[in-house]
Design a protein around this motif. Structure first.
Motif, PDB file in Angstrom:
ATOM      1  N   ARG A   1       0.855  -1.178   0.000  1.00 20.91           N
ATOM      2  CA  ARG A   1       0.000   0.000   0.000  1.00 20.91           C
ATOM      3  C   ARG A   1       0.889   1.224   0.000  1.00 20.91           C
ATOM      4  NH1 ARG A   1      -4.650  -0.995  -0.096  1.00 20.91           N
ATOM      5  NH2 ARG A   1      -4.807  -2.541   1.528  1.00 20.91           N
ATOM      6  N   SER A   2       0.705   2.088  -1.012  1.00 22.55           N
ATOM      7  CA  SER A   2       1.522   3.298  -1.112  1.00 22.55           C
ATOM      8  C   SER A   2       1.174   4.253   0.030  1.00 22.55           C
ATOM      9  CB  SER A   2       1.292   3.986  -2.464  1.00 22.55           C
ATOM     10  OG  SER A   2       0.009   4.564  -2.506  1.00 22.55           O
ATOM     11  N   THR A   3       1.989   5.265   0.206  1.00 24.17           N
ATOM     12  CA  THR A   3       1.792   6.238   1.273  1.00 24.17           C
ATOM     13  C   THR A   3       0.405   6.884   1.199  1.00 24.17           C
ATOM     14  OG1 THR A   3       4.159   6.668   1.305  1.00 24.17           O
ATOM     15  CG2 THR A   3       2.771   8.313   2.358  1.00 24.17           C
ATOM     16  N   ASP A   4      -0.119   7.074  -0.021  1.00 19.63           N
ATOM     17  CA  ASP A   4      -1.450   7.683  -0.138  1.00 19.63           C
ATOM     18  C   ASP A   4      -2.583   6.660  -0.163  1.00 19.63           C
ATOM     19  OD1 ASP A   4      -1.573   6.655  -2.736  1.00 19.63           O
ATOM     20  OD2 ASP A   4      -1.276   8.588  -3.709  1.00 19.63           O
ATOM     21  N   GLY A   5      -2.260   5.382   0.101  1.00 18.38           N
ATOM     22  CA  GLY A   5      -3.285   4.355   0.243  1.00 18.38           C
ATOM     23  C   GLY A   5      -3.608   3.550  -0.998  1.00 18.38           C
ATOM     24  N   THR A   6      -2.913   3.756  -2.089  1.00 22.77           N
ATOM     25  CA  THR A   6      -3.158   3.021  -3.334  1.00 22.77           C
ATOM     26  C   THR A   6      -2.571   1.613  -3.239  1.00 22.77           C
ATOM     27  OG1 THR A   6      -3.020   5.106  -4.554  1.00 22.77           O
ATOM     28  CG2 THR A   6      -2.861   3.080  -5.842  1.00 22.77           C
TER      29      THR A   6
ATOM     30  N   GLN B   1      -2.905  -0.268  -8.798  1.00 25.69           N
ATOM     31  CA  GLN B   1      -4.334  -0.364  -9.067  1.00 25.69           C
ATOM     32  C   GLN B   1      -4.948   1.040  -9.109  1.00 25.69           C
ATOM     33  OE1 GLN B   1      -5.695  -3.405  -6.187  1.00 25.69           O
ATOM     34  NE2 GLN B   1      -5.926  -4.724  -7.979  1.00 25.69           N
ATOM     35  N   SER B   2      -4.555   1.775 -10.123  1.00 28.23           N
ATOM     36  CA  SER B   2      -5.054   3.130 -10.345  1.00 28.23           C
ATOM     37  C   SER B   2      -4.739   3.532 -11.773  1.00 28.23           C
ATOM     38  CB  SER B   2      -4.382   4.105  -9.373  1.00 28.23           C
ATOM     39  OG  SER B   2      -4.679   5.440  -9.711  1.00 28.23           O
ATOM     40  N   ALA B   3      -5.658   4.281 -12.384  1.00 31.77           N
ATOM     41  CA  ALA B   3      -5.423   4.779 -13.737  1.00 31.77           C
ATOM     42  C   ALA B   3      -4.593   6.055 -13.718  1.00 31.77           C
ATOM     43  CB  ALA B   3      -6.754   5.040 -14.433  1.00 31.77           C
ATOM     44  N   ASP B   4      -4.592   6.757 -12.578  1.00 32.51           N
ATOM     45  CA  ASP B   4      -3.895   8.034 -12.475  1.00 32.51           C
ATOM     46  C   ASP B   4      -3.228   8.155 -11.101  1.00 32.51           C
ATOM     47  OD1 ASP B   4      -3.004  10.566 -13.146  1.00 32.51           O
ATOM     48  OD2 ASP B   4      -4.866  11.547 -12.490  1.00 32.51           O
ATOM     49  N   PRO B   5      -2.172   7.356 -10.856  1.00 29.56           N
ATOM     50  CA  PRO B   5      -1.527   7.382  -9.546  1.00 29.56           C
ATOM     51  C   PRO B   5      -0.764   8.693  -9.325  1.00 29.56           C
ATOM     52  CG  PRO B   5      -0.262   6.021 -11.041  1.00 29.56           C
ATOM     53  CD  PRO B   5      -1.505   6.430 -11.776  1.00 29.56           C
ATOM     54  N   SER B   6      -0.610   9.027  -8.055  1.00 30.31           N
ATOM     55  CA  SER B   6       0.190  10.202  -7.722  1.00 30.31           C
ATOM     56  C   SER B   6       1.654   9.926  -8.061  1.00 30.31           C
ATOM     57  CB  SER B   6       0.067  10.509  -6.227  1.00 30.31           C
ATOM     58  OG  SER B   6       0.678   9.479  -5.469  1.00 30.31           O
ATOM     59  N   GLU B   7       2.431  10.974  -8.186  1.00 32.09           N
ATOM     60  CA  GLU B   7       3.861  10.808  -8.476  1.00 32.09           C
ATOM     61  C   GLU B   7       4.539  10.019  -7.350  1.00 32.09           C
ATOM     62  OE1 GLU B   7       7.891  13.404  -9.382  1.00 32.09           O
ATOM     63  OE2 GLU B   7       5.940  14.377  -9.560  1.00 32.09           O
ATOM     64  N   GLU B   8       4.108  10.260  -6.116  1.00 31.88           N
ATOM     65  CA  GLU B   8       4.671   9.544  -4.965  1.00 31.88           C
ATOM     66  C   GLU B   8       4.404   8.047  -5.079  1.00 31.88           C
ATOM     67  OE1 GLU B   8       4.717  10.084  -0.140  1.00 31.88           O
ATOM     68  OE2 GLU B   8       2.804  10.393  -1.167  1.00 31.88           O
ATOM     69  N   THR B   9       3.165   7.680  -5.425  1.00 34.09           N
ATOM     70  CA  THR B   9       2.817   6.261  -5.593  1.00 34.09           C
ATOM     71  C   THR B   9       3.608   5.643  -6.737  1.00 34.09           C
ATOM     72  OG1 THR B   9       0.606   6.503  -4.651  1.00 34.09           O
ATOM     73  CG2 THR B   9       0.921   4.678  -6.177  1.00 34.09           C
ATOM     74  N   LEU B  10       3.725   6.365  -7.834  1.00 35.15           N
ATOM     75  CA  LEU B  10       4.486   5.876  -8.984  1.00 35.15           C
ATOM     76  C   LEU B  10       5.936   5.590  -8.593  1.00 35.15           C
ATOM     77  CD1 LEU B  10       4.303   5.259 -12.022  1.00 35.15           C
ATOM     78  CD2 LEU B  10       4.990   7.604 -12.430  1.00 35.15           C
TER      79      LEU B  10
ATOM     80  N   LYS C   1      15.206  -1.088   0.635  1.00 37.63           N
ATOM     81  CA  LYS C   1      14.597  -2.211   1.356  1.00 37.63           C
ATOM     82  C   LYS C   1      13.690  -1.733   2.479  1.00 37.63           C
ATOM     83  CE  LYS C   1      15.738  -6.461   3.809  1.00 37.63           C
ATOM     84  NZ  LYS C   1      16.794  -7.383   4.237  1.00 37.63           N
ATOM     85  N   GLU C   2      14.109  -0.701   3.195  1.00 36.17           N
ATOM     86  CA  GLU C   2      13.321  -0.181   4.307  1.00 36.17           C
ATOM     87  C   GLU C   2      11.961   0.333   3.816  1.00 36.17           C
ATOM     88  OE1 GLU C   2      14.110   3.287   7.422  1.00 36.17           O
ATOM     89  OE2 GLU C   2      15.784   1.867   7.282  1.00 36.17           O
ATOM     90  N   LEU C   3      11.962   1.067   2.711  1.00 40.70           N
ATOM     91  CA  LEU C   3      10.709   1.569   2.143  1.00 40.70           C
ATOM     92  C   LEU C   3       9.821   0.420   1.708  1.00 40.70           C
ATOM     93  CD1 LEU C   3       8.896   3.882   1.047  1.00 40.70           C
ATOM     94  CD2 LEU C   3      10.190   3.706  -1.089  1.00 40.70           C
ATOM     95  N   VAL C   4      10.383  -0.567   1.018  1.00 41.92           N
ATOM     96  CA  VAL C   4       9.608  -1.717   0.561  1.00 41.92           C
ATOM     97  C   VAL C   4       8.964  -2.430   1.743  1.00 41.92           C
ATOM     98  CG1 VAL C   4       9.774  -3.988  -0.556  1.00 41.92           C
ATOM     99  CG2 VAL C   4      10.959  -2.019  -1.554  1.00 41.92           C
ATOM    100  N   ASN C   5       9.716  -2.663   2.812  1.00 47.80           N
ATOM    101  CA  ASN C   5       9.169  -3.324   3.994  1.00 47.80           C
ATOM    102  C   ASN C   5       8.081  -2.480   4.656  1.00 47.80           C
ATOM    103  OD1 ASN C   5      10.797  -5.573   3.702  1.00 47.80           O
ATOM    104  ND2 ASN C   5      12.398  -4.777   5.037  1.00 47.80           N
ATOM    105  N   GLN C   6       8.241  -1.191   4.644  1.00 45.85           N
ATOM    106  CA  GLN C   6       7.291  -0.257   5.250  1.00 45.85           C
ATOM    107  C   GLN C   6       5.952  -0.266   4.503  1.00 45.85           C
ATOM    108  OE1 GLN C   6       9.020   3.691   5.707  1.00 45.85           O
ATOM    109  NE2 GLN C   6       7.030   4.605   5.275  1.00 45.85           N
ATOM    110  N   LEU C   7       5.976  -0.471   3.174  1.00 45.90           N
ATOM    111  CA  LEU C   7       4.766  -0.438   2.370  1.00 45.90           C
ATOM    112  C   LEU C   7       4.055  -1.788   2.287  1.00 45.90           C
ATOM    113  CD1 LEU C   7       6.107   1.694  -0.652  1.00 45.90           C
ATOM    114  CD2 LEU C   7       4.749   2.496   1.309  1.00 45.90           C
TER     115      LEU C   7
END
Length: 197
Positions: free
Chosen positions: A82-87, A126-135, A189-195
């Motif tokens: 799950r990305s920071t914005d919930g995607t 799972q979004s047609a228009d993800p935020s830059e952060e999610t991307l 790795k830390e970011l991946v584990n966090q998400l």
């Protein structure tokens, strides 16, 4: 005297053409086996059964014969993030999962990511228009689950799922696409584990 050696597409092919075709098939085989090798390196215990099943299906391993009829092995599910914005971000951890995820599970408007010319996982936002952060977070996940996991500045392609095609007869996990965009990320790795969900 003719230099024709075989029939390719209804005409007699030269030795050079046959050699070129053989070279391409060999390169495809090498690319496929490199992708499987990368998946084994990055595998968790639940992924190993899927990789083994794929190798049996592709004729690289033989299925053990038992007196009892074995049930068809059920494919494990892609990892979920799950990305920071919930995607929701889904990750195939082997070629069978990659095919299932990209070609059957994902919506045509979802965004597909994969490391550019590097063996790795298929990643779906799972979004047609993800935020830059999610991307960028999804690109980081794609880079982390690739052969370039320990590299800096890894190129990751992204494109809408509707622009992904699987050629007839292609090996599991192999797709083609055009019109992609590319971002560069350093696997974290830390970011991946966090998400991870």
């Amino acid at each position: 005297m003719s230099d024709a050696f075989g029939d390719v597409g209804g005409y007699q092919a030269t030795g050079e053409e046959l050699l070129y075709k053989k070279y391409n098939l060999t390169q495809e085989e090498i690319d496929y086996l490199e992708s499987v090798s990368t998946q084994v390196e990055l595998a968790t215990p639940k992924d190993i059964a899927d990789i083994k099943e794929e190798l049996i299906q592709q004729g690289y391993m033989k299925k053990k014969k038992t007196k009892k009829k074995q049930k068809q092995a059920k494919l494990s599910q892609p990892d979920q993030y799950r990305s920071t914005d919930g995607t929701t971000i889904l990750v195939g951890k082997n070629n069978l999962q990659n095919d299932q995820l990209t070609l059957k599970t994902a919506r045509k408007s979802d965004i597909w990511l994969h490391t550019k010319n590097i063996p790795g996982s298929h990643v779906i936002i799972q979004s047609a228009d993800p935020s830059e952060e999610t991307l960028l977070e999804a690109a980081n996940i794609a880079a982390y689950f690739s052969k370039s996991q320990l590299s800096a500045s890894v190129p990751v392609d992204y494109i809408e799922v509707k622009k992904i095609r699987k050629p007839n007869g292609a090996k599991p996990g192999f797709v083609i696409y055009e019109g992609q965009h590319t971002v560069f990320v350093t696997p974290d790795k830390e970011l991946v584990n966090q998400l991870k969900v």
